[in-house]
Design an enzyme around this catalytic site. Structure first.
Site, PDB file in Angstrom:
ATOM      1  N   PHE A 132       0.809  -1.224   0.000  1.00 32.84           N
ATOM      2  CA  PHE A 132       0.000   0.000   0.000  1.00 32.84           C
ATOM      3  C   PHE A 132       0.839   1.270   0.000  1.00 32.84           C
ATOM      4  O   PHE A 132       0.346   2.339  -0.331  1.00 32.84           O
ATOM      5  CB  PHE A 132      -0.986  -0.010   1.191  1.00 32.84           C
ATOM      6  CG  PHE A 132      -0.537   0.751   2.394  1.00 32.84           C
ATOM      7  CD1 PHE A 132       0.269   0.159   3.350  1.00 32.84           C
ATOM      8  CD2 PHE A 132      -0.925   2.074   2.574  1.00 32.84           C
ATOM      9  CE1 PHE A 132       0.679   0.865   4.473  1.00 32.84           C
ATOM     10  CE2 PHE A 132      -0.522   2.793   3.686  1.00 32.84           C
ATOM     11  CZ  PHE A 132       0.290   2.187   4.635  1.00 32.84           C
ATOM     12  N   LYS A 133       2.129   1.155   0.326  1.00 35.02           N
ATOM     13  CA  LYS A 133       3.001   2.325   0.316  1.00 35.02           C
ATOM     14  C   LYS A 133       3.028   2.997  -1.068  1.00 35.02           C
ATOM     15  O   LYS A 133       3.275   4.187  -1.176  1.00 35.02           O
ATOM     16  CB  LYS A 133       4.431   1.942   0.704  1.00 35.02           C
ATOM     17  CG  LYS A 133       4.586   1.194   2.026  1.00 35.02           C
ATOM     18  CD  LYS A 133       4.503   2.103   3.219  1.00 35.02           C
ATOM     19  CE  LYS A 133       4.949   1.465   4.523  1.00 35.02           C
ATOM     20  NZ  LYS A 133       4.125   0.366   5.013  1.00 35.02           N
TER      21      LYS A 133
END
Ligand SMILES: *Cc1c(COP(=O)(O)O)cnc(C)c1O
Length: 495
Positions: free
Chosen positions: A112-113
């Site tokens: 998700f970064k």
């Protein structure tokens, strides 16, 4: 929209200044002085927009020193079909009648970064221009896995930037290591450190506070900056996907206008769930924010008692991106809930660094209770949840996401609250094959990238393309240094 530091709310900054500086000089985090409101009508007006268009609608409320054209251009580049493998960018997957996974890992590094680190380089380079910074920025990163690769991909070949990532030689998964060692781009560097993540992190902190290094680099036309989640430019793009998910549920008729949802987030540094709190404050109909931790359950205790206490054992778990005892973004929540009281926040943070613990005021604790629920799940629970999710729903999830599903089930059993719930799914299961395969009953694991094919065979799910492509890539970086050599590594990199 102006920004202030959580430790000094007298000085005001533009968004570009806050993003270019990253961290305030007083050690505080930049936060907006108010949270703009999104009315019901505005939410409904967004239901038929693309992810990129929703991103512009949300970000422009906070970034008044950026033009709409600029933001449209960044959103198109950051979330293009070159970089994300689905046009929805952050698709929702329905798991049962009232539960959805918000899949935040369809970007280039499968965690998700990417949602924020694909956007940050555009915001940062534009901020440098807007603040008339003439030097080239060098992003220094110490990583326990996901952040380093996502930052490398985000900043690769971005003008006027360089990026150097340090990772602990024995502290990241084989797949994560290979992802970093094969990184492409002319402006990137990757270096292993002998030691653990703390060694890498402390080493980088020492470099940031080294005046002699700063001076030498300035003479060469460089300055150092960081890409971790203390930068406002990383938090803001995360607000977008909660709003976008709500719009998608509305569009698909899964919820009615104004209907509330619960959101459950696997949490480490408190950046992801903080973004959802901001979305709620903006007017998004969110009922409970459910904070999910692994065995490092400092946040569970904090949200349930109002006392933060980092004096406890540190566990290495199968959800390593949440192995953390100091959640830096909590400071922003305290600032907001104290009514932007900088003296109160300073007091908590001084106690935290002096004694490792602090107790929040009754007023803050009441707000914590009103907004948050919290739970945790150990490795055994994580394993069971991965197996159960596969058996009952044919859905393959990673270890971090499993922690969240487990905690959501606990919450529902304890409270009977069956509000429709969205679970933030933070990584592709293929990044954590070594823990996911045993949870599916496999005992003999294949080596290196063959483990990806093994998980494909066992699950029937294809590996994401960026991970499958690792097989044919040659490592470009093989340097491993001692902590004491990190400074020379930086000086060698920034010639
Ligand atoms: C970083 C990360 C988290 C934790 O997110 P925070 O914003 O630090 O709370 C959870 N899961 C994965 C896979 C991550 O990479």
């Amino acid at each position: 929209m102006k920004y202030v530091s959580t430790r000094d709310n007298t000085l005001r900054y533009d968004a570009a200044q806050a993003i270019a500086m990253g961290l305030s000089r007083d050690g505080g985090l930049f936060t907006p002085i108010e949270l703009p409101k999104l009315g019901q009508g505005e939410l409904e007006a967004m239901t038929n927009l693309s992810y990129q268009e929703r991103a512009v609608r949300v970000m422009r409320l906070y970034l008044e020193d950026f033009t709409e054209e600029e933001l449209t251009d960044y959103a198109a580049k950051a979330y293009s079909d070159q970089r994300f493998d689905t046009p929805a960018v952050a698709p929702l997957r329905q798991v049962n009648g009232n539960t959805w996974a918000l899949e935040l890992w369809h970007g280039p590094t499968c965690a998700f970064k990417d949602m924020a680190l694909q956007m940050l380089p555009h915001l940062l380079t534009a901020s440098l221009t807007k603040t008339q910074e003439e030097k080239t920025v060098c992003i220094l990163v110490a990583t326990s896995g996901d952040t380093g690769k996502a930052a490398l991909e985000g900043f690769r070949d971005v003008d006027r930037t360089r990026i150097l990532v340090f990772y602990p030689q024995d502290g990241v998964s084989d797949i994560q290591k290979l992802q970093m060692r094969t990184q492409e781009g002319e402006n990137v560097g990757v270096c292993a450190i002998e030691g653990n993540f703390d060694d890498a992190q402390n080493g980088v902190k020492t470099l940031f506070s080294d005046p002699e290094l700063r001076k030498t680099l300035a003479q060469r036309g460089f300055f150092l900056s960081s890409a971790n989640s203390i930068n406002w430019g990383r938090v803001l793009p995360q607000v977008v996907y909660y709003i976008s998910a709500y719009c998608a549920l509305l569009r698909d008729g899964k919820i009615q206008p104004g209907e509330k949802i619960n959101v459950c987030v696997p949490t480490g540094n408190f950046g992801n769930i903080l973004a959802c709190y901001y979305a709620k404050q903006m007017g998004l109909p969110v009922n409970r924010l459910i904070c999910a931790s692994n065995a490092n359950n400092v946040l569970t205790d904090f949200l349930n008692t109002g006392k933060y206490d980092r004096n406890r054992p540190f566990y290495i778990t199968t959800s390593p991106s949440m192995d953390i005892l100091i959640s830096s973004n909590l400071e922003r929540l305290l600032f907001q809930m104290s009514g932007q009281n900088d003296a109160e926040v300073r007091d908590y943070m001084e106690k935290l660094s002096a004694t490792g613990t602090y107790q929040v005021s009754d007023a803050i604790f009441a707000q914590l209770r009103d907004n948050f629920s919290a739970g945790f799940c150990d490795d055994e629970g994580t394993r069971e949840t991965i197996g159960q999710m596969m058996r009952e729903h044919g859905y393959l999830i990673d270890t971090h996401t499993a922690v969240a599903f487990h905690v959501l089930a606990q919450y529902r059993a304890e409270t009977g609250d069956d509000t429709p719930a969205v679970v933030a799914s933070t990584a592709s299961p293929f990044k954590f094959c070594n823990a996911v395969l045993p949870a599916l009953g496999v005992t003999e694991l294949r080596a290196n990238t063959e483990i990806l094919e093994q998980l494909e065979e066992v699950s029937g799910v294809p590996a994401p393309r960026p991970l499958a492509a690792l097989k044919s890539k040659q490592p470009r970086f093989d340097q491993c240094v001692e902590k004491a050599q990190m400074k020379d590594t930086v000086l060698g990199f920034l010639r």
